[in-house]
Enzyme design. Structure first.
Site, PDB file in Angstrom:
ATOM      1  N   GLY A 207     -32.793  32.133 -16.501  1.00 16.32           N
ATOM      2  CA  GLY A 207     -32.955  32.926 -17.715  1.00 16.32           C
ATOM      3  C   GLY A 207     -34.372  33.000 -18.244  1.00 16.32           C
ATOM      4  O   GLY A 207     -34.612  33.659 -19.262  1.00 16.32           O
TER       5      GLY A 207
ATOM      6  N   PRO B 249     -34.007  29.716 -11.728  1.00 16.85           N
ATOM      7  CA  PRO B 249     -34.723  30.938 -12.115  1.00 16.85           C
ATOM      8  C   PRO B 249     -34.561  32.012 -11.045  1.00 16.85           C
ATOM      9  O   PRO B 249     -34.575  31.710  -9.853  1.00 16.85           O
ATOM     10  CB  PRO B 249     -36.198  30.511 -12.182  1.00 16.85           C
ATOM     11  CG  PRO B 249     -36.233  29.068 -11.810  1.00 16.85           C
ATOM     12  CD  PRO B 249     -34.905  28.672 -11.239  1.00 16.85           C
ATOM     13  N   GLY B 250     -34.388  33.226 -11.480  1.00 19.06           N
ATOM     14  CA  GLY B 250     -34.397  34.350 -10.559  1.00 19.06           C
ATOM     15  C   GLY B 250     -35.604  35.209 -10.896  1.00 19.06           C
ATOM     16  O   GLY B 250     -36.633  35.199 -10.224  1.00 19.06           O
ATOM     17  N   ARG B 251     -35.480  35.888 -12.027  1.00 20.72           N
ATOM     18  CA  ARG B 251     -36.508  36.818 -12.485  1.00 20.72           C
ATOM     19  C   ARG B 251     -37.908  36.192 -12.526  1.00 20.72           C
ATOM     20  O   ARG B 251     -38.885  36.807 -12.101  1.00 20.72           O
ATOM     21  CB  ARG B 251     -36.118  37.281 -13.894  1.00 20.72           C
ATOM     22  CG  ARG B 251     -36.947  38.407 -14.436  1.00 20.72           C
ATOM     23  CD  ARG B 251     -36.585  38.656 -15.904  1.00 20.72           C
ATOM     24  NE  ARG B 251     -35.192  38.653 -16.215  1.00 20.72           N
ATOM     25  CZ  ARG B 251     -34.430  39.750 -16.322  1.00 20.72           C
ATOM     26  NH1 ARG B 251     -34.956  40.937 -16.132  1.00 20.72           N
ATOM     27  NH2 ARG B 251     -33.150  39.649 -16.621  1.00 20.72           N
TER      28      ARG B 251
ATOM     29  N   ARG C 257     -32.424  49.449 -14.435  1.00 24.14           N
ATOM     30  CA  ARG C 257     -32.601  48.656 -15.666  1.00 24.14           C
ATOM     31  C   ARG C 257     -32.870  49.501 -16.917  1.00 24.14           C
ATOM     32  O   ARG C 257     -32.274  49.242 -17.966  1.00 24.14           O
ATOM     33  CB  ARG C 257     -33.699  47.596 -15.496  1.00 24.14           C
ATOM     34  CG  ARG C 257     -33.447  46.635 -14.319  1.00 24.14           C
ATOM     35  CD  ARG C 257     -34.355  45.409 -14.333  1.00 24.14           C
ATOM     36  NE  ARG C 257     -34.023  44.533 -15.424  1.00 24.14           N
ATOM     37  CZ  ARG C 257     -34.707  44.430 -16.539  1.00 24.14           C
ATOM     38  NH1 ARG C 257     -35.823  45.112 -16.696  1.00 24.14           N
ATOM     39  NH2 ARG C 257     -34.314  43.624 -17.481  1.00 24.14           N
TER      40      ARG C 257
ATOM     41  N   TYR D 180     -29.985  48.877 -19.582  1.00 23.76           N
ATOM     42  CA  TYR D 180     -30.321  47.931 -20.666  1.00 23.76           C
ATOM     43  C   TYR D 180     -31.422  48.460 -21.575  1.00 23.76           C
ATOM     44  O   TYR D 180     -32.026  47.671 -22.307  1.00 23.76           O
ATOM     45  CB  TYR D 180     -30.825  46.602 -20.093  1.00 23.76           C
ATOM     46  CG  TYR D 180     -30.075  46.045 -18.913  1.00 23.76           C
ATOM     47  CD1 TYR D 180     -28.767  45.592 -19.045  1.00 23.76           C
ATOM     48  CD2 TYR D 180     -30.692  45.944 -17.671  1.00 23.76           C
ATOM     49  CE1 TYR D 180     -28.100  45.058 -17.944  1.00 23.76           C
ATOM     50  CE2 TYR D 180     -30.029  45.415 -16.579  1.00 23.76           C
ATOM     51  CZ  TYR D 180     -28.725  44.980 -16.727  1.00 23.76           C
ATOM     52  OH  TYR D 180     -28.075  44.452 -15.647  1.00 23.76           O
TER      53      TYR D 180
ATOM     54  N   CYS E 161     -28.782  63.771 -11.926  1.00 28.19           N
ATOM     55  CA  CYS E 161     -28.168  64.697 -12.871  1.00 28.19           C
ATOM     56  C   CYS E 161     -27.427  63.953 -13.969  1.00 28.19           C
ATOM     57  O   CYS E 161     -26.201  64.018 -14.063  1.00 28.19           O
ATOM     58  CB  CYS E 161     -27.243  65.649 -12.126  1.00 28.19           C
ATOM     59  SG  CYS E 161     -28.174  66.591 -10.934  1.00 28.19           S
TER      60      CYS E 161
ATOM     61  N   TYR F  94     -34.002  42.342  -9.920  1.00 23.69           N
ATOM     62  CA  TYR F  94     -32.966  43.280 -10.365  1.00 23.69           C
ATOM     63  C   TYR F  94     -33.423  44.730 -10.229  1.00 23.69           C
ATOM     64  O   TYR F  94     -33.064  45.583 -11.038  1.00 23.69           O
ATOM     65  CB  TYR F  94     -32.528  42.959 -11.814  1.00 23.69           C
ATOM     66  CG  TYR F  94     -32.150  41.504 -11.998  1.00 23.69           C
ATOM     67  CD1 TYR F  94     -31.004  40.991 -11.406  1.00 23.69           C
ATOM     68  CD2 TYR F  94     -32.960  40.623 -12.719  1.00 23.69           C
ATOM     69  CE1 TYR F  94     -30.666  39.657 -11.538  1.00 23.69           C
ATOM     70  CE2 TYR F  94     -32.634  39.285 -12.856  1.00 23.69           C
ATOM     71  CZ  TYR F  94     -31.488  38.809 -12.264  1.00 23.69           C
ATOM     72  OH  TYR F  94     -31.153  37.488 -12.398  1.00 23.69           O
TER      73      TYR F  94
HETATM   74  N1  LLP Z   1     -27.947  31.411 -13.207  1.00 29.01           N
HETATM   75  C1  LLP Z   1     -26.846  32.109 -13.592  1.00 29.01           C
HETATM   76  C2  LLP Z   1     -25.565  31.410 -13.723  1.00 29.01           C
HETATM   77  C3  LLP Z   1     -26.951  33.482 -13.858  1.00 29.01           C
HETATM   78  O1  LLP Z   1     -25.875  34.164 -14.248  1.00 29.01           O
HETATM   79  C4  LLP Z   1     -28.206  34.133 -13.729  1.00 29.01           C
HETATM   80  C5  LLP Z   1     -28.361  35.558 -13.984  1.00 29.01           C
HETATM   81  C6  LLP Z   1     -29.306  33.352 -13.312  1.00 29.01           C
HETATM   82  C7  LLP Z   1     -29.144  32.001 -13.069  1.00 29.01           C
HETATM   83  C8  LLP Z   1     -30.680  33.941 -13.130  1.00 29.01           C
HETATM   84  O2  LLP Z   1     -31.188  34.444 -14.317  1.00 29.01           O
HETATM   85  P1  LLP Z   1     -32.737  34.859 -14.400  1.00 29.01           P
HETATM   86  O3  LLP Z   1     -33.551  33.609 -14.231  1.00 29.01           O
HETATM   87  O4  LLP Z   1     -33.003  35.837 -13.342  1.00 29.01           O
HETATM   88  O5  LLP Z   1     -32.854  35.448 -15.750  1.00 29.01           O
HETATM   89  N2  LLP Z   1     -29.399  42.570 -14.050  1.00 29.01           N
HETATM   90  C9  LLP Z   1     -29.922  41.984 -15.265  1.00 29.01           C
HETATM   91  C10 LLP Z   1     -29.952  40.475 -15.202  1.00 29.01           C
HETATM   92  C11 LLP Z   1     -28.607  39.843 -14.907  1.00 29.01           C
HETATM   93  C12 LLP Z   1     -28.676  38.340 -14.822  1.00 29.01           C
HETATM   94  C13 LLP Z   1     -27.378  37.753 -14.407  1.00 29.01           C
HETATM   95  N3  LLP Z   1     -27.376  36.329 -14.258  1.00 29.01           N
HETATM   96  C14 LLP Z   1     -31.308  42.568 -15.538  1.00 29.01           C
HETATM   97  O6  LLP Z   1     -31.761  43.424 -14.793  1.00 29.01           O
HETATM   98  O7  LLP Z   1     -31.934  42.203 -16.519  1.00 29.01           O
END
Ligand code: LLP
Length: 430
Positions: free
Chosen positions: A239, A274-276, A312, A316, A344, A373
């Site tokens: 997150g 972390p992902g993002r 996105r 969002y 469209c 994403y």
């Molecule tokens: N762990 C869990 C349990 C999660 O559900 C998520 C993201 C993460 C880790 C990774 O979160 P990050 O570090 O990337 O914030 N498609 C959306 C974001 C969806 C995130 C879903 N879960 C966007 O484009 O903003």
């Protein structure tokens, strides 16, 4: 270091001018900087080096095998949410004992896959899922490591569609129900209860809500330990926000400082997912202007990327900076444009009210911070094939996903026999 910068009037990624990539590989085109991904991972690892922390990259942010290879080479594990993501992570060389399996809907088949592979832990989202994992492990003669995902009832200040820790969200087990379920899990001989999992949402740019969730995790750990229920591991989720416009997300050092303050001396292993934060600013999307038009007093730049390429903004109302690939001179005229795609639907807007030079058809723009994403949420909607993807590593360039031809999009579609006779008005209906 920023991997995307103007050099000699041209926007470059690492050492490569983006315009040459668009020329060679066409648009729309996702381009990633391998070194930026490495830098981001290393910044986190450095900040947390003295802490018992392991990182499991949230595969959903960008599941491309080449990205996962970089993650594996950096010694980072994977946070997965489906059997498919587990298979990807394994295929990319991430060891099973570094893979966490989360997600609110794990099927029996996926659970079996995780148990057989020997993953690090299942993050359990409901009492029913706990029982299913225990039964499936029993049938396989194995013991499954599990953590209970807690819903801490914290409203993370982010877009409502990506907040996950509020009461009423579908995720996790309500805080009050955790002790009883924890005791139940301890009684099951085919699960090994290792700890708890928290994740309150994505793109969180303030420290306070993260700290609140971590405090709740620590308090719960202490409560459980006091009642004789040991917690060895806390998975504190992902997150961590990034800068899309002017946000100032906490630096890894600031996050680590709070973790140290809260967990020092508690003898607990920590996981972050972390992902993002690892991949977002390592990616740009190149698009070409197809048309410029004025309508009802508004100016539109119509480009060949859109909600099918980058969802996105439509989903969002997310902001992504959009810049010309050819550096404008300071004195050049700039006008306000809505940058829109070819799809469209009126939701197909990439950015409203953007100050840009009056770019002609054929000019290139770069949409920034799309490494997370982005491509993974792209579709072939309107029969426009998803973009190709490139990885740049210093001066090296590799196509990591080919663009498909429109004909390939329907190559696997089957038309039933009974529709194969002569067509036309009326057909053979009496
Ligand atoms: N762990 C869990 C349990 C999660 O559900 C998520 C993201 C993460 C880790 C990774 O979160 P990050 O570090 O990337 O914030 N498609 C959306 C974001 C969806 C995130 C879903 N879960 C966007 O484009 O903003």
């Amino acid at each position: 270091m920023t991997p995307f910068a103007y050099r000699g009037g041209e926007l470059c990624v690492e050492e490569v001018p983006l315009a040459t990539l668009a020329e060679r590989f066409g648009t729309p085109l996702y381009v990633y900087s391998a070194n930026r991904i490495r830098d981001r991972i290393r910044a986190f690892k450095r900040a947390f080096a003295d802490l018992p922390v392991r990182f499991c990259y949230a595969v959903k942010a960008n599941p491309h095998l080449a990205v996962l290879r970089i993650v594996a080479q950096e010694g980072v594990g994977a946070d997965t949410v489906s059997g498919g993501e587990i298979e990807r992570a394994l295929a990319a060389g991430i060891a099973a004992e570094r893979i966490v399996f989360a997600g609110v809907a794990k099927t029996d088949e996926e659970i079996r896959l995780g148990i057989e592979a020997g993953i690090l832990q299942f993050n359990v989202e409901s009492p029913g899922e706990l029982e299913r994992i225990a039964a499936l492990a029993a049938a396989l003669g194995r013991v499954a490591p599990v953590a209970l995902r807690v819903n801490p009832d914290i409203a993370a200040p982010t877009h409502g569609k990506i907040a996950t820790g509020r009461r009423g969200d579908k995720f996790g087990i309500p805080l009050g129900e955790v002790p009883a379920l924890f005791a139940r899990a301890r009684a099951l001989s085919t699960v090994d209860l290792v700890g708890l999992h928290f994740h309150i949402g994505s793109q969180i740019t303030a420290l306070a809500p993260l700290v609140s969730a971590w405090e709740r995790a620590r308090d719960l750990l202490l409560d459980l330990r006091r009642s004789g229920l040991p917690v060895q591991r806390l998975d504190l989720g992902g997150g961590f926000g990034v800068r899309y416009r002017d946000e100032e997300p906490p630096m890894p050092e600031a996050l680590a400082r709070e973790v140290r303050r809260l967990f020092d001396g508690l003898e607990v292993e920590l996981i972050f997912e972390p992902g993002r934060a690892f991949v977002a600013d390592a990616g740009v999307l190149l698009a070409r202007v197809i048309e410029r038009k004025e309508s009802a007093g508004l100016r539109f730049l119509i480009v060949d990327a859109g909600m099918h390429t980058l969802l996105r903004p439509a989903l969002y109302d997310a902001f992504h900076a959009i810049v010309p690939v050819k550096e404008p001179a300071a004195a050049d005229e700039r006008l306000v444009f809505d940058v829109v795609g070819p799809i469209c639907e009126s939701s197909d807007v990439l950015g409203r009210n953007r100050l840009l030079p009056p770019l002609d058809a054929g000019a290139l723009v770069a949409i920034l911070t799309v490494g997370a994403y982005g491509a993974t949420m792209a579709t072939d909607y309107n029969s426009r094939p998803r973009p190709a993807e490139l990885l740049v590593d210093g001066s090296r360039v590799a196509v990591i996903r080919k663009r498909r031809e429109p004909r390939e999009l329907f190559a696997d579609e089957l038309v039933p026999d009974w529709l194969s006779g002569p067509g036309g008005a009326g057909g053979d209906v009496p």
